[in-house]
Write a protein that holds these residues in place. Structure first.
Motif, PDB file in Angstrom:
ATOM      1  N   ILE A 146      62.890  19.508  66.956  1.00 41.76           N
ATOM      2  CA  ILE A 146      62.637  18.601  65.707  1.00 41.76           C
ATOM      3  C   ILE A 146      62.334  19.879  64.590  1.00 41.76           C
ATOM      4  O   ILE A 146      61.283  20.808  64.821  1.00 41.76           O
ATOM      5  CB  ILE A 146      61.274  17.964  65.721  1.00 41.76           C
ATOM      6  N   PRO A 147      63.255  20.116  63.671  1.00 45.99           N
ATOM      7  CA  PRO A 147      62.919  20.830  62.304  1.00 45.99           C
ATOM      8  C   PRO A 147      61.732  20.784  61.608  1.00 45.99           C
ATOM      9  O   PRO A 147      61.205  19.527  61.560  1.00 45.99           O
ATOM     10  CB  PRO A 147      64.101  20.728  61.503  1.00 45.99           C
ATOM     11  N   LEU A 148      60.845  21.508  61.404  1.00 42.44           N
ATOM     12  CA  LEU A 148      59.598  21.596  60.647  1.00 42.44           C
ATOM     13  C   LEU A 148      59.682  22.560  59.525  1.00 42.44           C
ATOM     14  O   LEU A 148      60.633  23.295  59.244  1.00 42.44           O
ATOM     15  CB  LEU A 148      58.466  22.051  61.641  1.00 42.44           C
ATOM     16  N   PRO A 149      58.512  22.365  58.463  1.00 38.73           N
ATOM     17  CA  PRO A 149      58.741  23.140  57.316  1.00 38.73           C
ATOM     18  C   PRO A 149      58.646  24.393  57.738  1.00 38.73           C
ATOM     19  O   PRO A 149      58.097  25.031  58.697  1.00 38.73           O
ATOM     20  CB  PRO A 149      57.437  22.488  56.417  1.00 38.73           C
ATOM     21  N   SER A 150      58.797  25.290  56.517  1.00 41.99           N
ATOM     22  CA  SER A 150      58.959  26.881  56.818  1.00 41.99           C
ATOM     23  C   SER A 150      59.674  27.243  57.834  1.00 41.99           C
ATOM     24  O   SER A 150      59.291  28.463  58.403  1.00 41.99           O
ATOM     25  CB  SER A 150      57.340  27.164  57.037  1.00 41.99           C
ATOM     26  N   ALA A 151      60.752  26.705  57.963  1.00 41.82           N
ATOM     27  CA  ALA A 151      61.892  27.235  58.960  1.00 41.82           C
ATOM     28  C   ALA A 151      61.388  27.099  60.253  1.00 41.82           C
ATOM     29  O   ALA A 151      62.053  27.823  61.175  1.00 41.82           O
ATOM     30  CB  ALA A 151      62.059  28.646  58.662  1.00 41.82           C
ATOM     31  N   ARG A 152      60.460  26.522  60.746  1.00 45.08           N
ATOM     32  CA  ARG A 152      59.999  26.393  62.186  1.00 45.08           C
ATOM     33  C   ARG A 152      60.529  25.493  63.066  1.00 45.08           C
ATOM     34  O   ARG A 152      61.126  24.381  62.135  1.00 45.08           O
ATOM     35  CB  ARG A 152      58.389  26.297  62.210  1.00 45.08           C
ATOM     36  N   ILE A 153      60.321  25.149  64.248  1.00 42.58           N
ATOM     37  CA  ILE A 153      60.966  24.176  64.861  1.00 42.58           C
ATOM     38  C   ILE A 153      59.787  23.758  66.045  1.00 42.58           C
ATOM     39  O   ILE A 153      59.383  24.849  66.534  1.00 42.58           O
ATOM     40  CB  ILE A 153      62.205  24.666  65.318  1.00 42.58           C
ATOM     41  N   ALA A 154      60.072  22.484  66.197  1.00 43.59           N
ATOM     42  CA  ALA A 154      59.234  21.949  67.534  1.00 43.59           C
ATOM     43  C   ALA A 154      60.031  21.661  68.547  1.00 43.59           C
ATOM     44  O   ALA A 154      61.249  20.930  68.580  1.00 43.59           O
ATOM     45  CB  ALA A 154      58.609  20.677  67.309  1.00 43.59           C
ATOM     46  N   LEU A 155      59.690  22.097  69.875  1.00 45.71           N
ATOM     47  CA  LEU A 155      60.512  21.747  70.940  1.00 45.71           C
ATOM     48  C   LEU A 155      59.710  20.725  71.923  1.00 45.71           C
ATOM     49  O   LEU A 155      58.429  21.034  72.115  1.00 45.71           O
ATOM     50  CB  LEU A 155      60.719  22.953  71.920  1.00 45.71           C
ATOM     51  N   VAL A 156      60.181  19.634  72.478  1.00 49.40           N
ATOM     52  CA  VAL A 156      59.492  18.458  73.162  1.00 49.40           C
ATOM     53  C   VAL A 156      60.154  18.320  74.463  1.00 49.40           C
ATOM     54  O   VAL A 156      61.479  18.196  74.662  1.00 49.40           O
ATOM     55  CB  VAL A 156      59.388  17.307  72.295  1.00 49.40           C
ATOM     56  N   PRO A 199      49.837  21.542  67.722  1.00 49.43           N
ATOM     57  CA  PRO A 199      50.373  20.791  68.837  1.00 49.43           C
ATOM     58  C   PRO A 199      49.062  20.012  69.900  1.00 49.43           C
ATOM     59  O   PRO A 199      49.573  18.841  70.339  1.00 49.43           O
ATOM     60  CB  PRO A 199      50.700  21.957  69.806  1.00 49.43           C
ATOM     61  N   GLU A 200      47.851  20.553  69.844  1.00 48.74           N
ATOM     62  CA  GLU A 200      46.713  19.701  70.352  1.00 48.74           C
ATOM     63  C   GLU A 200      46.554  18.547  69.775  1.00 48.74           C
ATOM     64  O   GLU A 200      46.135  17.635  70.384  1.00 48.74           O
ATOM     65  CB  GLU A 200      45.833  20.601  70.699  1.00 48.74           C
ATOM     66  N   GLU A 201      46.635  18.649  68.195  1.00 49.05           N
ATOM     67  CA  GLU A 201      46.271  17.461  67.666  1.00 49.05           C
ATOM     68  C   GLU A 201      47.427  16.510  67.730  1.00 49.05           C
ATOM     69  O   GLU A 201      46.836  15.285  67.974  1.00 49.05           O
ATOM     70  CB  GLU A 201      46.212  17.944  66.283  1.00 49.05           C
ATOM     71  N   CYS A 235      53.649  15.115  78.374  1.00 53.51           N
ATOM     72  CA  CYS A 235      54.521  15.940  77.309  1.00 53.51           C
ATOM     73  C   CYS A 235      54.260  17.143  77.301  1.00 53.51           C
ATOM     74  O   CYS A 235      53.002  17.648  77.437  1.00 53.51           O
ATOM     75  CB  CYS A 235      54.002  15.220  76.017  1.00 53.51           C
ATOM     76  N   LEU A 236      55.175  18.095  76.854  1.00 53.40           N
ATOM     77  CA  LEU A 236      55.271  19.388  76.581  1.00 53.40           C
ATOM     78  C   LEU A 236      55.486  19.511  75.149  1.00 53.40           C
ATOM     79  O   LEU A 236      56.802  19.217  74.805  1.00 53.40           O
ATOM     80  CB  LEU A 236      55.912  20.274  77.558  1.00 53.40           C
ATOM     81  N   TYR A 237      54.730  20.155  74.182  1.00 53.60           N
ATOM     82  CA  TYR A 237      54.999  20.183  72.744  1.00 53.60           C
ATOM     83  C   TYR A 237      54.599  21.638  72.362  1.00 53.60           C
ATOM     84  O   TYR A 237      53.727  22.371  72.711  1.00 53.60           O
ATOM     85  CB  TYR A 237      54.187  19.358  71.902  1.00 53.60           C
ATOM     86  N   MET A 238      55.765  22.360  71.966  1.00 58.13           N
ATOM     87  CA  MET A 238      55.695  23.541  71.525  1.00 58.13           C
ATOM     88  C   MET A 238      56.347  23.757  69.804  1.00 58.13           C
ATOM     89  O   MET A 238      57.253  23.131  69.660  1.00 58.13           O
ATOM     90  CB  MET A 238      56.616  24.478  72.485  1.00 58.13           C
TER      91      MET A 238
END
Length: 512
Positions: free
Chosen positions: A183-193, A225-227, A256-259
């Motif tokens: 999942i693309p996130l703001p500030s050029a970051r990305i989430a992997l699920v 991630p924990e939130e 779930c694993l969220y990074m």
């Protein structure tokens, strides 16, 4: 249709049919009418839609010969114009019938024998063919043949990370109640699920679709991630029927694993609930497993979830996986990496295939999927950061810093817009928040991201300024100039980010 097809497969029946057709035309056309000549046109076209190419050509030639014999010689009352029309129509029908037949056969999927390796949809290369051959050989005696599919079309293209993914599932499978996502996130970051949903009433796939949408929605809120996992766990626990806690569970269990990976800092923040940690391949080829704090699956009662932050070297590869059947208990173990991969588009895809083969070895699982992510890190050519004092004189200083940096990046066209955005955000931080104040520019392929961080946890909100109000319009102007904007909360303070889309006349980002 079956009768016509069976007639075409047997030459005696075919020519008998043509003889009957010729007799009918002769009997009904003695007065010079050519109304029964439709057989000459329709028969080859019908054959093209039903039978193989060779038989289509045989039927077409025989029909043309019969039409020439009937209307060219046997029926004397036909005019020269009518005779020419009928023969020409039969000839055109003969010419079109092979084209129609080849098109039909080309579009029809060819079934793959179970004794052979199954079809690889995305990468028809040596490595994928070998893997599929081994899987197909193991599954010859089962009711379905597994198919290797790529996840490439569903994965985003980002500057932060390089992605590759493959999955294996039997043909006709309704799908497992698990998924891998980026999942693309703001500030050029990305989430992997990586996630898995289990439910005893057989509705796990439907439940997994709802949970995936929930995770993607919460990810857009830019939660830690924990939130994010805590919110999902609370929602599932509230749906748990009374009296189920401590008894045999019959509701939904969610692992779930969220990074979240930040290419600017190179840090990856992770949290997991009932899911094994990912495998990590370092740039020197060493294969390890990330040591992440463990938590039980979500869905029973609320449990505290701990976040872990890890620094990743540029070029590191994260391997996330899922499989079925069976619970996800142990991490993915890859013993070796590919030495050569001449038929694969990239080394990352080869690594993904090796990990997939490790899951499928020994016929442990009938369905499996692997998502490989190679990290990148932005350098000073794409990121600029300044610590600013909390005083009014900082605003013109910030404008000058932004102009000088964008000029050095050859992005002069975007300087006025970026100066306005940064000055408004810095002024708001000085007036409504407090130190430490930090401004940052991130240059990506298609956008310029402007960020201002401060020590306050209060989020800014748009409001409509009245006619005689002296303030309250700055954020409205920023929102009008930006493609997206929002607020991200950290351990201490917040960051207001603005993403401005680069147009053709504003800057040159082709060198990224």
């Amino acid at each position: 249709m079956a009768t016509i097809r069976s007639l075409s497969w047997r030459s005696p029946l075919l020519f008998g049919y043509l003889a009957v057709m010729t007799a009918v035309q002769l009997a009904e056309s003695r007065g010079g009418l050519v109304r029964w000549s439709d057989y000459s046109v329709l028969t080859p076209l019908a054959a093209a839609a039903l039978v193989p190419l060779k038989r289509t050509i045989v039927i077409g030639v025989a029909t043309l010969a019969a039409s020439v014999a009937v209307y060219g010689f046997a029926v004397p009352g036909v005019s020269d114009g009518g005779r020419a029309v009928v023969v020409a129509a039969a000839a055109v029908s003969l010419g079109l019938s092979p084209v129609i037949c080849r098109t039909r056969l080309h579009r029809r999927p060819v079934a793959c024998p179970r004794a052979e390796f199954c079809e690889v949809e995305a990468a028809a290369d040596n490595m994928s063919a070998g893997l599929t051959h081994r899987i197909g050989a193991d599954a010859c005696d089962t009711a379905s043949v597994p198919v290797v599919r790529t996840l490439g079309e569903s994965l985003p293209k980002t500057s932060a990370i390089e992605l590759a993914g493959y999955c294996v599932s039997p043909e006709g499978s309704t799908g497992q109640a698990s998924w891998l996502d980026a999942i693309p996130l703001p500030s050029a970051r990305i989430a992997l699920v990586a996630a898995n949903a289990t439910r005893n009433d057989g509705l796990a796939p439907d439940c997994a679709a709802e949970l995936r949408a929930t995770v993607r929605t919460l990810a857009k809120l830019d939660l830690q991630p924990e939130e994010l996992l805590t919110h999902v766990g609370n929602a599932l626990a509230s749906r748990q029927p009374a009296g189920e806690v401590g008894e045999e569970h019959s509701g939904v269990l969610f692992s779930c694993l969220y990074m979240v990976y930040d290419p600017v800092s190179g840090h990856c923040t992770c949290a997991r609930a009932g899911y094994p940690p990912p495998a990590l391949v370092t740039p020197d080829g060493a294969i390890t497993s990330l040591d992440l704090p463990a938590s039980p699956p979500l869905g029973l009662e609320p449990v505290p979830i701990e976040m872990h932050d890890v620094k990743l070297e540029p070029g590191s590869v994260l391997l996330l996986h899922t499989h079925a059947p069976g619970p996800l208990e142990s991490p993915l173990r890859v013993q070796r990496l590919p030495q050569e991969s001449p038929g694969v588009e990239s080394a990352l895809e080869a690594t993904c295939y090796v990990a997939l083969e490790a899951l499928l070895s020994g016929q442990r699982y009938s369905e499996a999927a692997v998502l490989a992510a190679r990290t990148r890190t932005f350098d000073c050519g794409t990121v600029a950061c300044w610590d600013l004092p909390s005083e009014p004189a900082t605003v013109p200083q910030a404008r000058k810093l932004v102009a000088d940096k964008l000029d050095s990046w050859n992005m002069k066209g975007v300087i006025p817009t970026a100066q306005l955005i940064v000055s408004e955000l810095v002024a708001n931080a000085i007036r409504h928040a407090g130190p430490p104040i930090q401004a940052r520019l991130i240059r990506t392929e298609a956008a310029l991201i402007c960020e201002v961080s401060d020590g306050s946890s209060t989020s800014p909100h748009l409001r409509r300024a009245a006619t005689f109000d002296e303030d309250g319009r700055g954020l409205c102007i920023v929102a009008h100039l930006a493609r997206h904007w929002g607020t991200r909360h950290g351990m201490a303070g917040k960051t207001v980010w603005v993403e401005h889309l680069i147009t053709a006349g504003e800057g040159d980002c082709a060198s990224l």
